[in-house]
Design an enzyme around this catalytic site. Structure first.
Site, PDB file in Angstrom:
ATOM      1  N   ILE A  12       0.834  -1.204   0.000  1.00  0.00           N
ATOM      2  CA  ILE A  12       0.000   0.000   0.000  1.00  0.00           C
ATOM      3  C   ILE A  12       0.875   1.263   0.000  1.00  0.00           C
ATOM      4  CG2 ILE A  12      -0.256   0.309   2.505  1.00  0.00           C
ATOM      5  CD1 ILE A  12      -3.310   0.698   1.886  1.00  0.00           C
ATOM      6  N   HIS A  13       0.493   2.232  -0.836  1.00  0.00           N
ATOM      7  CA  HIS A  13       1.283   3.462  -0.922  1.00  0.00           C
ATOM      8  C   HIS A  13       0.379   4.658  -1.170  1.00  0.00           C
ATOM      9  CE1 HIS A  13       1.174   1.507  -4.901  1.00  0.00           C
ATOM     10  NE2 HIS A  13       1.184   2.712  -5.437  1.00  0.00           N
ATOM     11  N   LEU A  14       0.656   5.716  -0.412  1.00  0.00           N
ATOM     12  CA  LEU A  14      -0.085   6.967  -0.543  1.00  0.00           C
ATOM     13  C   LEU A  14       0.645   7.884  -1.521  1.00  0.00           C
ATOM     14  CD1 LEU A  14      -2.244   9.061   0.433  1.00  0.00           C
ATOM     15  CD2 LEU A  14      -0.618   9.691   2.241  1.00  0.00           C
TER      16      LEU A  14
END
Length: 254
Positions: free
Chosen positions: A171-173
């Site tokens: 997961i990456h913002l």
DNA sequence: GTTCTAGAAC
DNA sequence: GTTCTAGAAC
């Protein structure tokens, strides 16, 4: 202007045009990275091809076929695992603390484009629970911290959010400036992934986890990537990527 | 995710 | 003829 902003990318593209280096690139690509299992699978495949060619009447499939399928499964060298590698590389790290690390996107789609990643292994949005609420808030505030520290004096606007169906694992913002001034922005998918509902606002994700306990991404997200190109500033429709990019420059203050 | 390129669009 | 996209390959 582009040259000043992306000297390393321009340099790379110029190198790629050199015939000698081009050959080197191709040779390197064909010979590198993929796992030993993969190479073995390819040998097995070509071997099977020769067998069937020499005796076309034989139709029974060798058991090697199943082995090929399992060997093709994602290994650590697979492109989709690239973020797991990059986030560990100190040279890529723009910021880090006990919970998260920030790296520059390898192919930035704007003048500023960072990724905030948790150290904890969270594969995607579907894996989020209320247990992650504080982490998600922290990722958001770190994103804002990075903006302040590295682009605070600029007048650029930013958005923070997640791709509904990301290509890369872990997961990456995304923390991305809204100029979309980058040679790496090349196609409709790139544009629409940041400028349709495919881009899920960080705050909306946090709210969803808080209220529903999880993130639900409705079906058909991929269709959004095929929508016509529309300017995010003035909503004008543009017929092609080059024309969109030309149009975008009119909204820049410099 | 990117690169490469056939052929569609202009 | 050139530009541009979209899908396969990696």
């Amino acid at each position: 202007m582009v040259n000043e902003l992306y000297p390393y990318i321009v340099q790379f593209e110029e190198e790629a045009k050199s015939p000698g280096l081009e050959t080197h690139r191709k040779r390197k690509r064909s010979g590198n990275s993929d796992s030993i299992e993969r190479d073995a699978a390819q040998e097995a495949e070509s071997g099977a091809g020769l067998e069937s060619g020499s005796s076309p009447s034989q139709c029974s499939l060798p058991p090697k076929k199943e082995k090929d399928a399992s060997a093709k499964k994602e290994s650590l060298g697979h492109w989709s695992q690239g973020l797991k590698i990059s986030m560990q590389d100190p040279q890529m790290q723009v910021y880090k603390d006990e919970q998260v690390v920030v790296i520059k996107d390898k192919y930035p789609k704007a003048r500023h484009h960072w990724l905030v990643l948790p150290w904890a292994s969270i594969s995607n949005l579907k894996a989020l629970t209320r247990d992650h609420l504080e982490l998600l808030k922290h990722m958001h505030s770190v994103g804002e911290r990075v903006i302040a520290d590295f682009a605070g004096s600029s007048e650029l606007c930013f958005r923070l959010g997640y791709h509904a169906v990301p290509s890369m694992s872990h997961i990456h913002l995304h923390v991305i400036s809204q100029d979309f001034d980058s040679p790496c922005l090349k196609n409709k998918k790139h544009w629409n992934s940041f400028n349709t509902e495919y881009f899920l606002e960080s705050q909306a994700v946090i709210k969803m986890v808080k209220e529903a306990g999880r993130v639900t991404v409705r079906d058909g997200m991929s269709e959004l990537l095929k929508l016509p190109l529309r300017c995010h500033e003035c909503q004008q429709l543009l017929p092609s990527i080059p024309q969109l990019k030309d149009h975008l420059s009119k909204h820049w203050t410099k």
